[in-house]
Scaffold this active site. Structure first.
Site, PDB file in Angstrom:
ATOM      1  N   ARG A 132      -5.344   3.694   3.687  1.00 34.01           N
ATOM      2  CA  ARG A 132      -5.122   2.357   2.722  1.00 34.01           C
ATOM      3  C   ARG A 132      -3.834   1.861   2.953  1.00 34.01           C
ATOM      4  O   ARG A 132      -2.950   2.453   3.650  1.00 34.01           O
ATOM      5  CB  ARG A 132      -5.252   3.080   1.334  1.00 34.01           C
ATOM      6  CG  ARG A 132      -3.841   4.046   1.064  1.00 34.01           C
ATOM      7  CD  ARG A 132      -3.971   4.410  -0.554  1.00 34.01           C
ATOM      8  NE  ARG A 132      -2.860   5.381  -0.865  1.00 34.01           N
ATOM      9  CZ  ARG A 132      -1.732   5.221  -0.819  1.00 34.01           C
ATOM     10  NH1 ARG A 132      -1.021   4.126  -0.420  1.00 34.01           N
ATOM     11  NH2 ARG A 132      -0.774   6.288  -0.838  1.00 34.01           N
ATOM     12  N   GLU A 150       5.694   2.663  -7.381  1.00 33.46           N
ATOM     13  CA  GLU A 150       5.943   2.283  -6.113  1.00 33.46           C
ATOM     14  C   GLU A 150       6.220   0.694  -5.976  1.00 33.46           C
ATOM     15  O   GLU A 150       5.870   0.133  -6.802  1.00 33.46           O
ATOM     16  CB  GLU A 150       4.919   2.722  -4.998  1.00 33.46           C
ATOM     17  CG  GLU A 150       4.978   3.977  -4.372  1.00 33.46           C
ATOM     18  CD  GLU A 150       6.104   3.837  -3.139  1.00 33.46           C
ATOM     19  OE1 GLU A 150       6.770   2.857  -3.055  1.00 33.46           O
ATOM     20  OE2 GLU A 150       6.176   4.850  -2.329  1.00 33.46           O
ATOM     21  N   GLU A 162      -4.575  11.370   2.715  1.00 35.26           N
ATOM     22  CA  GLU A 162      -4.087  12.488   1.959  1.00 35.26           C
ATOM     23  C   GLU A 162      -5.000  13.199   1.288  1.00 35.26           C
ATOM     24  O   GLU A 162      -5.598  12.394   0.394  1.00 35.26           O
ATOM     25  CB  GLU A 162      -2.822  11.781   1.203  1.00 35.26           C
ATOM     26  CG  GLU A 162      -1.619  11.172   1.640  1.00 35.26           C
ATOM     27  CD  GLU A 162      -0.810  10.706   0.432  1.00 35.26           C
ATOM     28  OE1 GLU A 162       0.156  10.921   0.248  1.00 35.26           O
ATOM     29  OE2 GLU A 162      -1.273   9.674  -0.232  1.00 35.26           O
ATOM     30  N   ASP A 167      11.070   7.265   2.024  1.00 34.03           N
ATOM     31  CA  ASP A 167      10.143   6.384   1.417  1.00 34.03           C
ATOM     32  C   ASP A 167      10.372   5.074   1.312  1.00 34.03           C
ATOM     33  O   ASP A 167      10.588   4.534   2.469  1.00 34.03           O
ATOM     34  CB  ASP A 167       9.938   7.066   0.037  1.00 34.03           C
ATOM     35  CG  ASP A 167       8.371   6.988  -0.628  1.00 34.03           C
ATOM     36  OD1 ASP A 167       7.899   5.654  -0.160  1.00 34.03           O
ATOM     37  OD2 ASP A 167       7.896   7.595  -1.214  1.00 34.03           O
TER      38      ASP A 167
END
Ligand SMILES: *[C@@H]1O[C@H](CO)[C@@H](O)[C@H](O)[C@H]1NC(C)=O
Ligand SMILES: *[C@@H]1O[C@H](CO)[C@@H](O)[C@H](O)[C@H]1NC(C)=O
Ligand SMILES: *[C@@H]1O[C@H](CO)[C@@H](O)[C@H](O)[C@H]1NC(C)=O
Length: 344
Positions: free
Chosen positions: A126, A37, A146, A236
């Site tokens: 987070r 990411e 999550e 995303d």
């Protein structure tokens, strides 16, 4: 290497333009990690930094040598933004904290300093995606808890502005959100595009760079829901090009799309050989390579076999455009307080 070349050719053939060798070409440039990411390009070192969120990884892909290096922190890590004053200091999100780490991309991890901690009302949230603006302020958002099966607690996240002056109490700019994700400023630096993933929309705010403020109102710049059958998944990470078109990664949608945020039009779909495409950033010496990160975190064992490149970084060339200069963080000049590292 042959494997990567063959992979590149087969996906080139699958690109929307058809088998056209003047179309985009895609190459896998790193081995897979769990969940890559937050790619960011540092032209001072020709390094593409990215993170491996759930394994605490901060990674550096050295463009000139093709080498990949990594340090590991104690917690979930995202995003990573290099510092303006000292390229060997990186600002990272570690759980709910902004942490400065000393790492030159080669040697062992140096000092670490916690600069700020946010979202005390949501201890299981987070930091997630974030970037620095032109002035060096950080615009970072969080994501709610999550579950191991991927269910997200909604409306437990915030989008923050973090500056040198407000480290004790970073400013909440949007509340609540659920999964604060991709963001990009236009070329004129007077608009901010923003994604809260579950909405499946990219929204546009008017942006004042001098004051560092967003407009109250927003308009929908692109809506994934308007293109059923053409694209699927959730927006995303994203970036923007010099023509002010957005490049949006579709998690669960196996593609990066190019969209015009003024007209809301879908301009291009670039298939990626991984279902979960997480983020994109322009880099390379001419800023004309689109680096795309992917994940294998949520794939079944069968899907992992079918998508051997999931979790790796891809480099896409020949897209006919390039990126804007990448901004660095102006938050601290040096690491004042040192403490033992969280491990290598
Ligand atoms: C290949 O794509 C380019 C750019 O999209 C286009 O100009 C060209 O005509 C295409 N060539 C063929 C043979 O389809
Ligand atoms: C981050 O969170 C994890 C999980 O709760 C915890 O084990 C770890 O110690 C935290 N890291 C830091 C630096 O607080
Ligand atoms: C954009 O505006 C709509 C309508 O006012 C609002 O419901 C939504 O929360 C806003 N989105 C963001 C990210 O601020």
């Amino acid at each position: 290497m042959l494997y990567f070349v063959l992979l590149g050719v087969s996906f080139l053939a699958a690109a929307v333009e058809g088998a056209n060798f003047s179309g985009p070409s895609i190459q896998q440039i790193t081995p897979p990690v769990d969940h890559a990411e937050g790619p960011t390009w540092d032209g001072r070192k020709n390094i593409l930094y990215f993170v491996d969120i759930h394994y605490g990884g901060v990674l550096a892909y050295h463009y000139d040598t093709n080498k990949l290096t990594r340090v590991t922190l104690n917690g979930e890590v995202s995003p990573v933004v290099p510092s303006r004053k000292d390229p060997n200091i990186l600002l990272v999100g570690l759980n709910r904290s902004v942490v400065a780490i000393e790492w030159d991309g080669n040697l062992a991890l140096g000092g670490q300093q916690v600069l700020a901690t946010v979202s005390k009302d949501h201890p299981t949230s987070r930091f997630n995606d974030g970037k620095a603006d032109k002035q060096g302020r950080l615009w970072w958002g969080t994501i709610g808890y999550e579950s191991p099966t991927g269910d997200l607690n909604m409306y437990e996240a915030y989008f923050y502005k973090i500056t040198k002056e407000n480290l004790d109490n970073p400013t909440i700019v949007k509340a609540p959100v659920s999964n604060s994700n991709g963001l990009a400023w236009n070329k004129a630096n007077n608009k901010l595009y923003y994604i809260d993933t579950p909405t499946r929309k990219i929204v546009e705010f008017v942006y004042d760079d001098d004051l560092g403020v967003l407009s109250k109102e927003n308009r929908t710049a692109f809506d994934v829901d308007l293109y059923p059958g053409k694209i699927t998944g959730y927006p995303d990470g994203m970036t923007i090009d010099e023509d002010d078109n957005l490049w949006i990664c579709l998690y669960g949608g196996g593609s990066v799309i190019k969209a015009n945020p003024t007209t809301g039009e879908l301009l291009k779909v670039v298939p990626i050989p991984a279902r979960d495409v997480t983020s994109a950033m322009w880099g390379g010496p001419d800023l004309d390579i689109l680096f795309v990160t992917t994940s294998k975190h949520s794939l079944s064992d069968t899907e992992k076999v079918q998508q051997p490149g999931a979790g790796s970084v891809y480099a896409i060339t020949n897209l006919g455009t390039k990126g804007l200069p990448v901004f660095t963080a102006d938050i601290i000049d040096s690491i004042a307080k040192r403490r033992p590292s969280g491990g290598q």
